[in-house]
Scaffold this active site. Structure first.
Site, short mmCIF file in Angstrom:
data_model
loop_
_atom_site.label_atom_id
_atom_site.label_comp_id
_atom_site.label_asym_id
_atom_site.label_seq_id
_atom_site.Cartn_x
_atom_site.Cartn_y
_atom_site.Cartn_z
N GLN A 93 0.79 -1.21 0.02
CA GLN A 93 0.11 -0.16 0.03
C GLN A 93 0.96 1.32 -0.04
O GLN A 93 0.80 2.12 -0.79
CB GLN A 93 -0.89 -0.04 1.17
N TYR B 22 5.22 -9.31 15.87
CA TYR B 22 5.13 -8.23 14.85
C TYR B 22 5.65 -6.77 15.35
O TYR B 22 6.87 -6.48 14.96
CB TYR B 22 3.86 -7.85 14.15
N GLU C 45 2.01 -0.04 16.65
CA GLU C 45 1.95 -1.38 17.40
C GLU C 45 3.27 -1.31 18.36
O GLU C 45 2.84 -2.19 19.22
CB GLU C 45 2.00 -2.61 16.55
N SER D 47 5.95 1.19 13.85
CA SER D 47 4.61 1.40 13.92
C SER D 47 4.01 1.56 15.33
O SER D 47 4.84 1.46 16.32
CB SER D 47 4.13 -0.36 13.51
#
Ligand code: NAP
Ligand code: G4F
Length: 346
Positions: free
Chosen positions: A13, A158, A137, A135
């Protein structure tokens, strides 16, 4: 002199939006593509240039973040002024199923690339600016709002891999004086978003339900809150970070968070549908450890980079739904035609 940029993850993306932006700014763009048994270049087909054309500005190389010799070859060929390391196994839930691969691509892959850059800069005496795709995250269970000064508390393989990559970046910056910028981007979406991330999964389903191609949408945790921005806005921040006089670490976010339930409400109602009639909970989509609430404070980036998001939550959801209504309508046409031609009684 034309600037040269190398993008890992160009087929993803962000890679596709960033390539468009860099080409529009006059760069030659080199991109790393993984070998795949079927085409994986759908997001960049519209900017593809035939290798036989003279003076092309988009050059694709086969390589993989798990293969340092290939990475070295690409860095030598591209002679990049800027590297955007966007390549990653980027799906949080998948990282619980494939933790070792995720660590190899996301953490070790970053280390491999940094080490190529370290040697390249030493041998050629060139400066290469390096952008690492961190990220939100990484903040995981930390209380919102999260900013550059918030301590990381990763909650998935991740996120742990991204924290490792982040610290490899800082270590290489301090140890070898390299220009390495870590960005910490909060969720960003678009009509090009992978179809297994929750936003696109929802908007694809809205289109298909509207066209009668499916009736149910199975989801996991609807209470999670995310700070969702538009990928097109965020690649501008990425580019600006590498034009900044100093390398650093930046949070990029909208500063607004919504729940998955609120996303559902907005997306379904935009298409005139009631989500409660179609959505069912499938516990297999729950994560062993969830990240409940991500909300970014990007004041540092807004001030230092003179950047701010231009696309509101509502506009983003509607852009994605409108795109997926069009896709579903095309799918419906193909479906109907197939039915007519493949049925021998007709
Ligand atoms: P994406 O759509 O999943 O794209 C990931 C890209 O990485 C794809 O081009 C993929 O290639 C490539 N890739 C995967 N494994 C690789 C490997 N071993 N070697 C080389 N390339 C590999 O992700 P995105 O949304 O564009 O995100 C870009 C980066 O930002 C990722 O690092 C992601 O973790 C990070 N990030 C994303 C967000 C977000 O909300 N989008 C937020 C924060 C951080 P294929 O096309 O062949 O699969
Ligand atoms: O869309 P998601 O899979 O994105 P997630 O986990 O926030 O990760 C994305 O954003 C990160 C930045 O914060 C990136 F680093 C990462 O690469 C990726 O781009 O899930 C969002 C939320 C989660 O809480 C999840 O539990 O949606 C919840 N959810 C509920 N049902 C679901 C589903 N997620 C997915 N993928 N599929 C579901 O059916």
């Amino acid at each position: 002199m034309r600037k040269s940029a190398l993008i890992t993850g160009i087929t993803g993306q962000d890679g596709s939006y960033l390539s468009e932006l860099l080409l529009s700014k006059g760069y030659t763009v080199h991109g790393i593509v993984r070998r795949s048994s079927s085409f994986n270049t759908a997001r960049i087909n519209h900017i593809y240039e035939d290798p036989h054309e003279a003076g092309r500005r988009l050059v694709l190389h086969y390589a993989d973040l798990s293969d340092s010799t290939g990475l070295r070859r690409v860095v030598e060929a591209a002679q990049p002024d800027e590297i955007f390391n966007l390549g990653a196994q980027s799906h949080v839930k998948v990282s619980f199923e494939n933790p070792e691969y995720t660590a190899d691509a996301d953490a070790m892959g970053t280390l491999r690339l940094l080490d190529c850059v370290r040697d390249h800069c030493q041998h050629t005496k060139r400066e290469v600016r390096f952008y690492q795709a961190g990220s939100s995250e990484m903040f995981g269970a930390a209380n919102p709002p999260q900013s550059e000064s918030t301590a990381f508390y990763p909650r998935s393989p991740y996120a742990v891999s991204k924290v490792a990559a982040h610290w490899y970046g800082i270590n290489y910056r301090e140890a070898y004086g390299l220009f390495i910028t870590n960005r910490i981007l909060f969720n960003h979406e678009s009509p090009r978003r992978g179809e297994t991330f929750v936003t696109r999964k929802i908007t694809r389903a809205v289109g298909r339900i509207k066209e009668g191609l499916q009736d149910k949408l199975y989801l996991g945790n609807l209470d999670a809150r995310r700070d969702w921005g538009f990928a097109g806005d965020y690649v501008e921040a990425m580019w600006k970070m590498l034009q900044h006089s100093e390398p650093g670490d930046f949070v990029v976010a909208t500063g607004e968070a919504y729940s998955v339930r609120e996303f559902l409400e907005e997306a379904f109602s935009h298409a005139g549908l009631n989500w409660e009639r179609h959505v069912e909970i499938d516990p297999s989509y729950f994560r062993p450890t969830e990240v409940d609430y991500l909300l970014g404070d990007s004041s540092k980036a807004r001030k230092a980079l003179d950047w701010e998001p231009r696309t509101s939550f509502k506009t983003l959801v509607r852009m994605m739904v409108d795109n997926d209504l069009r896709l579903a309508s095309d799918e419906r046409l193909v479906h109907d035609k197939k039915y007519v031609t493949s049925d021998p009684r007709r």
